[in-house]
Write an enzyme that holds these catalytic residues in place. Structure first.
Site, PDB file in Angstrom:
ATOM      1  N   SER A 145      41.916  44.533   9.058  1.00 46.89           N
ATOM      2  CA  SER A 145      40.970  43.404   9.784  1.00 46.89           C
ATOM      3  C   SER A 145      40.688  42.644   8.649  1.00 46.89           C
ATOM      4  O   SER A 145      39.920  43.018   7.786  1.00 46.89           O
ATOM      5  CB  SER A 145      39.753  43.894  10.642  1.00 46.89           C
ATOM      6  OG  SER A 145      39.145  42.795  10.648  1.00 46.89           O
ATOM      7  N   LYS A 170      45.130  41.954  11.342  1.00 48.78           N
ATOM      8  CA  LYS A 170      44.321  41.259  12.518  1.00 48.78           C
ATOM      9  C   LYS A 170      43.295  40.079  11.403  1.00 48.78           C
ATOM     10  O   LYS A 170      42.843  40.591  10.370  1.00 48.78           O
ATOM     11  CB  LYS A 170      43.311  42.136  13.027  1.00 48.78           C
ATOM     12  CG  LYS A 170      42.222  41.628  13.623  1.00 48.78           C
ATOM     13  CD  LYS A 170      41.412  42.826  14.470  1.00 48.78           C
ATOM     14  CE  LYS A 170      39.828  42.828  14.376  1.00 48.78           C
ATOM     15  NZ  LYS A 170      39.052  43.671  15.122  1.00 48.78           N
ATOM     16  N   LYS A 172      40.597  37.345  11.284  1.00 50.47           N
ATOM     17  CA  LYS A 172      39.277  36.782  11.838  1.00 50.47           C
ATOM     18  C   LYS A 172      39.483  35.262  11.791  1.00 50.47           C
ATOM     19  O   LYS A 172      39.866  34.808  11.036  1.00 50.47           O
ATOM     20  CB  LYS A 172      38.144  37.088  11.172  1.00 50.47           C
ATOM     21  CG  LYS A 172      37.560  38.513  11.142  1.00 50.47           C
ATOM     22  CD  LYS A 172      37.264  39.233  12.530  1.00 50.47           C
ATOM     23  CE  LYS A 172      36.748  40.460  12.531  1.00 50.47           C
ATOM     24  NZ  LYS A 172      36.413  40.866  13.786  1.00 50.47           N
ATOM     25  N   ASP A 197      40.935  37.802  15.965  1.00 51.06           N
ATOM     26  CA  ASP A 197      39.620  38.238  16.543  1.00 51.06           C
ATOM     27  C   ASP A 197      38.836  37.228  16.270  1.00 51.06           C
ATOM     28  O   ASP A 197      38.356  36.620  15.151  1.00 51.06           O
ATOM     29  CB  ASP A 197      39.327  39.472  15.772  1.00 51.06           C
ATOM     30  CG  ASP A 197      38.121  40.200  16.469  1.00 51.06           C
ATOM     31  OD1 ASP A 197      37.491  39.280  17.347  1.00 51.06           O
ATOM     32  OD2 ASP A 197      37.519  41.070  16.199  1.00 51.06           O
ATOM     33  N   GLU A 222      41.786  38.778  20.498  1.00 48.75           N
ATOM     34  CA  GLU A 222      40.387  39.692  20.735  1.00 48.75           C
ATOM     35  C   GLU A 222      39.504  38.807  20.866  1.00 48.75           C
ATOM     36  O   GLU A 222      39.080  37.954  20.103  1.00 48.75           O
ATOM     37  CB  GLU A 222      40.494  40.712  19.416  1.00 48.75           C
ATOM     38  CG  GLU A 222      39.366  41.695  19.513  1.00 48.75           C
ATOM     39  CD  GLU A 222      39.454  42.429  18.375  1.00 48.75           C
ATOM     40  OE1 GLU A 222      40.218  42.626  17.667  1.00 48.75           O
ATOM     41  OE2 GLU A 222      38.175  43.189  17.914  1.00 48.75           O
ATOM     42  N   ASP A 247      36.520  43.280  23.230  1.00 47.82           N
ATOM     43  CA  ASP A 247      35.903  44.201  22.415  1.00 47.82           C
ATOM     44  C   ASP A 247      34.571  44.264  22.652  1.00 47.82           C
ATOM     45  O   ASP A 247      33.907  45.060  23.633  1.00 47.82           O
ATOM     46  CB  ASP A 247      36.078  43.667  20.865  1.00 47.82           C
ATOM     47  CG  ASP A 247      35.251  44.480  19.798  1.00 47.82           C
ATOM     48  OD1 ASP A 247      34.279  45.248  20.006  1.00 47.82           O
ATOM     49  OD2 ASP A 247      35.289  44.079  18.503  1.00 47.82           O
ATOM     50  N   LYS A 271      35.191  51.220  20.240  1.00 42.75           N
ATOM     51  CA  LYS A 271      34.551  51.582  19.520  1.00 42.75           C
ATOM     52  C   LYS A 271      33.467  52.421  19.851  1.00 42.75           C
ATOM     53  O   LYS A 271      32.779  52.013  20.610  1.00 42.75           O
ATOM     54  CB  LYS A 271      33.826  50.390  18.846  1.00 42.75           C
ATOM     55  CG  LYS A 271      34.571  49.411  17.969  1.00 42.75           C
ATOM     56  CD  LYS A 271      33.758  48.249  17.723  1.00 42.75           C
ATOM     57  CE  LYS A 271      34.531  46.937  16.944  1.00 42.75           C
ATOM     58  NZ  LYS A 271      34.248  45.780  16.580  1.00 42.75           N
ATOM     59  N   GLY A 299      36.524  49.103  14.504  1.00 42.57           N
ATOM     60  CA  GLY A 299      35.563  49.608  13.366  1.00 42.57           C
ATOM     61  C   GLY A 299      34.705  48.671  13.365  1.00 42.57           C
ATOM     62  O   GLY A 299      34.413  47.580  13.876  1.00 42.57           O
TER      63      GLY A 299
HETATM   64  O1  OSB Z   1      35.134  42.591  16.004  1.00 42.77           O
HETATM   65  O2  OSB Z   1      36.026  44.078  15.343  1.00 42.77           O
HETATM   66  C1  OSB Z   1      35.153  43.327  15.112  1.00 42.77           C
HETATM   67  C2  OSB Z   1      33.765  44.352  11.800  1.00 42.77           C
HETATM   68  C3  OSB Z   1      32.309  44.007  11.986  1.00 42.77           C
HETATM   69  C4  OSB Z   1      31.997  43.436  13.253  1.00 42.77           C
HETATM   70  C5  OSB Z   1      32.757  43.343  14.120  1.00 42.77           C
HETATM   71  C6  OSB Z   1      34.155  43.472  13.967  1.00 42.77           C
HETATM   72  C7  OSB Z   1      34.562  44.055  12.764  1.00 42.77           C
HETATM   73  C8  OSB Z   1      36.196  44.081  12.236  1.00 42.77           C
HETATM   74  C9  OSB Z   1      36.138  45.029  11.133  1.00 42.77           C
HETATM   75  O3  OSB Z   1      36.898  43.662  12.781  1.00 42.77           O
HETATM   76  C10 OSB Z   1      36.895  46.477  11.495  1.00 42.77           C
HETATM   77  C11 OSB Z   1      36.696  47.290  10.335  1.00 42.77           C
HETATM   78  O4  OSB Z   1      37.530  46.994   9.231  1.00 42.77           O
HETATM   79  O5  OSB Z   1      35.871  48.358  10.287  1.00 42.77           O
HETATM   80 MG    MG Z   2      36.554  42.664  17.368  1.00 47.69          MG
END
Ligand code: OSB
Ligand code: MG
Length: 378
Positions: A145, A170, A172, A197, A222, A247, A271, A299
């Site tokens: 991510s 992925k 952001k 995401d 996402e 999510d 999660k 995560g």
């Molecule tokens: O939306 O999945 C999410 C991290 C912090 C808050 C929200 C998210 C995330 C990640 C990172 O996408 C996931 C990770 O690498 O642990």
């Molecule tokens: Mg997410």
């Protein structure tokens, strides 16, 4: 009649320790709702009958990703949840349910308690957490991510992840950091498995932008819209070729059932720390399977304990898309556990250093990154 304690009477929870751990992140993590430079972790240890069960809670210091906060969760755990279960016996994690469900919301605070007890329970049975959950794999597929950054930095991070063999990238995204980014990435990497995401940054008014994302062969988009907006997600899904993945919106099996029934999504990010623990995570997994919707394990930048819980969860059969549990060394110079959790060729092996979550705390290092510790008694 004698009253000799037997395992069937369950494990007595004698005490608990709540700790706040603060770990610097190697790279600040930027998402549409904010930037994280340190990962602050409420770490719970349940103790009893010579066993310990541990888990990380995933809420942020402030209500960022979702509504829960660390100060709120600490108070709820210290004053309400933990005193209600300390001094009692539980023959399985399912017996915690009557102590958790009467309280509204607070799925993350409930999760940390439930997850710590799953660790303790599987240790009492001498089996890996994975076996207690019914997992079917010894290693799980993982991707990365990548937080919001310049196109140049993002492309460099993608190259690094691909060189390490990660199975999905992925990105952001946020309003204004979307289509041009995808154009730049697809120009370099026309074939890679790519997802985005948005962490709720868009609304139905942005449908033209979301539609434009159909051109980039994304595996899914996402959480484009608000946490509480399953209805409008269904509107978006019906207008797009690309699958929507939810999510933040999914916190229970009934949320998942409603979203899938309304065709608001075709994929779900589970999660365990967000959905109140493993019992709910597995129920969401099962509901999704019944609808033919694949799930994957998300995560929250967890350290080793939370990462281990996530890996065990992702061994369940319907976790068929790569998860976010990439190597801990991508986030932290040093982890709070002794066993490195590092992916090899995009696969993360299930840790099995002993029963339960299969990792052990590095107590010396933990002491140096602990901001606060308290012992909770009945
Ligand atoms: O939306 O999945 C999410 C991290 C912090 C808050 C929200 C998210 C995330 C990640 C990172 O996408 C996931 C990770 O690498 O642990
Ligand atoms: Mg997410």
């Amino acid at each position: 009649m004698s009253h000799t304690p037997s395992p069937s009477r369950g494990i007595l929870i004698e005490a608990a320790e709540l700790r706040i751990v603060r770990l610097p992140l190697i790279t600040p993590f930027v998402i549409s709702t904010g930037t994280m430079t340190h990962k602050v972790i409420p770490l719970l240890t349940l103790k009893g009958e010579g066993l310990e069960g541990i888990a990380e809670a995933v809420m942020d210091p402030a209500p960022d990703y979702l509504e829960e906060t660390i100060p709120g969760a600490m108070a709820f755990l210290r004053d309400v949840l933990l005193p209600s279960i300390i001094g009692k016996r539980f023959a399985s994690p399912y017996e915690l349910e009557p102590y958790l469900t009467p309280w509204r919301g607070n799925h993350m605070a409930k999760a940390v308690l439930e997850m710590a007890f799953w660790d303790m329970w599987s240790k009492s049975l001498g089996i890996p957490l994975k076996a207690a959950l019914g997992g079917v794999r010894d290693k799980v597929d993982v991707g990365v991510s990548i937080g919001i950054a310049s196109h140049e930095k993002t492309l460099a991070r993608i190259d690094e992840a691909l060189a390490q063999g990660y199975k999905r990238t992925k990105l952001k995204i946020a309003q204004g950091h979307d289509i041009k980014l995808l154009e730049a990435v697809r120009k370099q990497h026309p074939e890679i498995k790519l997802t985005v995401d948005a962490n709720t940054d868009y609304s139905l008014a942005d449908l033209p932008v979301l539609r434009a994302m159909d051109a980039f062969d994304l595996d899914y988009i996402e959480q484009p819209l608000a946490v509480d907006d399953i209805h409008d997600h269904a509107q978006v899904q019906s207008a797009l070729k690309t699958a929507i993945c939810l999510d933040e919106s999914i916190r229970s099996a009934s949320d998942a059932r409603k979203a899938l029934e309304m065709r608001a999504a075709r994929v779900i990010n589970i999660k365990v720390g967000r959905v109140g623990g493993f019992a709910n995570a597995r129920a969401i997994h099962d509901v999704s399977a019944a609808f033919g919707a694949p799930v994957w394990c998300g995560g929250m930048l967890e350290a080793g304990v939370g990462r281990a819980h996530n890996i065990h969860l992702a061994t369940l059969a319907n976790f068929t898309k790569p998860g976010d549990t990439s190597s801990a060394s991508r986030y932290f110079k040093q982890d709070i556990i002794n066993e490195p959790l590092e992916a090899v060729d995009g696969e993360m092996a299930v840790p099995t250093h002993g029963a339960g979550i299969g990792v052990t705390l590095d107590h010396d290092y933990l002491a140096t990154v602990t901001d606060h510790v308290e012992d909770i008694k009945a």
